[in-house]
Design a protein around this motif. Structure first.
Motif, PDB file in Angstrom:
ATOM      1  N   VAL A   3     -26.731  21.950   4.809  1.00 21.58           N
ATOM      2  CA  VAL A   3     -26.401  21.765   6.252  1.00 21.58           C
ATOM      3  C   VAL A   3     -25.003  20.750   5.961  1.00 21.58           C
ATOM      4  O   VAL A   3     -25.308  19.802   5.513  1.00 21.58           O
ATOM      5  CB  VAL A   3     -27.540  21.306   6.885  1.00 21.58           C
ATOM      6  N   LEU A   4     -23.969  21.239   6.782  1.00 24.19           N
ATOM      7  CA  LEU A   4     -22.924  20.313   6.881  1.00 24.19           C
ATOM      8  C   LEU A   4     -22.481  20.089   8.308  1.00 24.19           C
ATOM      9  O   LEU A   4     -22.967  21.114   9.254  1.00 24.19           O
ATOM     10  CB  LEU A   4     -21.573  20.963   6.408  1.00 24.19           C
ATOM     11  N   GLN A   5     -22.034  18.741   8.683  1.00 27.29           N
ATOM     12  CA  GLN A   5     -21.934  18.648  10.018  1.00 27.29           C
ATOM     13  C   GLN A   5     -20.580  17.724  10.147  1.00 27.29           C
ATOM     14  O   GLN A   5     -20.350  16.802   9.291  1.00 27.29           O
ATOM     15  CB  GLN A   5     -23.148  17.836  10.728  1.00 27.29           C
ATOM     16  N   HIS A   6     -20.007  18.100  11.394  1.00 27.45           N
ATOM     17  CA  HIS A   6     -18.768  17.046  11.481  1.00 27.45           C
ATOM     18  C   HIS A   6     -18.289  17.303  12.994  1.00 27.45           C
ATOM     19  O   HIS A   6     -18.043  18.446  13.645  1.00 27.45           O
ATOM     20  CB  HIS A   6     -17.409  17.607  10.730  1.00 27.45           C
ATOM     21  N   GLY A   7     -18.379  16.227  13.679  1.00 20.26           N
ATOM     22  CA  GLY A   7     -18.092  16.271  15.250  1.00 20.26           C
ATOM     23  C   GLY A   7     -18.904  17.301  15.774  1.00 20.26           C
ATOM     24  O   GLY A   7     -20.311  16.915  15.707  1.00 20.26           O
ATOM     25  N   GLY A   8     -18.544  17.837  16.542  1.00 17.65           N
ATOM     26  CA  GLY A   8     -19.522  19.085  17.224  1.00 17.65           C
ATOM     27  C   GLY A   8     -19.804  20.143  16.508  1.00 17.65           C
ATOM     28  O   GLY A   8     -20.556  21.255  16.779  1.00 17.65           O
TER      29      GLY A   8
END
Length: 284
Positions: A3-8
């Motif tokens: 799982v990757l996340q950045h901002g929204g």
């Protein structure tokens, strides 16, 4: 699952299932069709890589460099081979950060008689998702090569697709391309029609300019691809999704006649081919 996340943005990748995307969301809303929980069928995923070739090879057979090649054929697509080997393999994670990850797949010579190394990189930015895909010829002889990406986009009653192209490949039996024709002879996406108004489409558009827009009342999803991905395969089956697949060659390019710019590349030993795709979202 990675799982990757950045901002929204949030991206989930399943390396064991063809290094496919399980989901891509922006602000908690699906940008790609989400994969059902526990799914093991790659055709239910949100996106997967096409390597070392894209789309169909007629009857799973061709000749290259004086060598006769016979590829394995899956029952669902018989008698043709489809999309290469990468989507059917488990990939290995090379490196990961909060917003990016890189995966590798090494293929030994088998039905596809040229060993290769494929690398797929996912990166989230404030603008959206970028996917880089490459294939390296590990063999001792030249090899045919092509790449593509196969994203599935959710489609509602009001979703429109805008894609301008110079031509589209008409298809015959088994969806094998026969000849390039004007887009209007199959279906012309350039005015931005509702996807729901389209007939069944499973055709490759040539000279598409590298940008397509899925337009909804409250947002627009934009697909952009590298300049060498000069073909866009559009799959609109009328099932609540459509695919806009940037690819570096047209279907069945291994059987293209001499002199045709089919997009198929011949990789010398130790040489690589790469492409990229970006997905962005803009609110209306």
């Amino acid at each position: 699952m990675i799982v990757l996340q950045h901002g929204g943005w949030r991206l989930a990748v399943r390396p064991e299932l063809g290094c496919s995307i399980a989901s891509l969301t922006h602000g908690g809303r699906d940008v790609l069709r989400p994969t059902p929980e526990g799914a093991t069928d790659i055709l239910q995923t949100a996106c997967f890589p096409l390597v070392p070739y894209a789309n169909r090879i007629a009857d799973g057979r061709f000749s290259f460099g004086g060598q006769a090649v016979s590829l394995p054929v899956h029952d669902r697509f018989a008698p043709h081979a489809l999309h290469g080997d990468g989507w059917l393999a488990s990939w290995t994670l090379l490196e990961q950060s909060e917003a990016s990850a890189r995966f590798i797949h090494r293929h030994d010579a088998d039905g596809w008689p040229w060993p290769y190394e494929a690398v797929q990189t996912f990166a989230l930015t404030a603008s959206g998702l970028r996917i880089d895909l490459s294939v390296l010829n590990l063999g001792e002889t030249p090899a045919p090569a092509g790449l593509g990406l196969h994203p599935y986009f959710p489609v509602g009653d009001q979703t429109r697709l805008q894609l301008t192209a110079e031509a589209v490949w008409a298809v015959g039996a088994g969806l094998i391309p026969t000849a390039p024709v004007r887009p209007a002879e199959v279906f012309d996406w350039s005015p931005g029609p509702r996807v729901a108004d389209a007939p069944f489409v499973d055709n490759c558009y040539a000279g598409w300019g590298g940008t397509a827009h899925l337009i909804e009342p409250d947002r627009t999803i934009t697909v952009t691809a590298s300049s060498n991905a000069g073909w866009a395969h559009v799959y609109a089956p009328g099932l609540g999704y459509c695919c806009v697949e940037p690819v570096t060659h047209r279907p069945d390019a291994v059987h293209a006649p001499d002199g045709e710019d089919s997009g198929l590349v011949v990789l010398e030993p130790g040489r690589a081919l790469s492409m990229w795709m970006e997905i962005a979202v803009a609110d209306a």
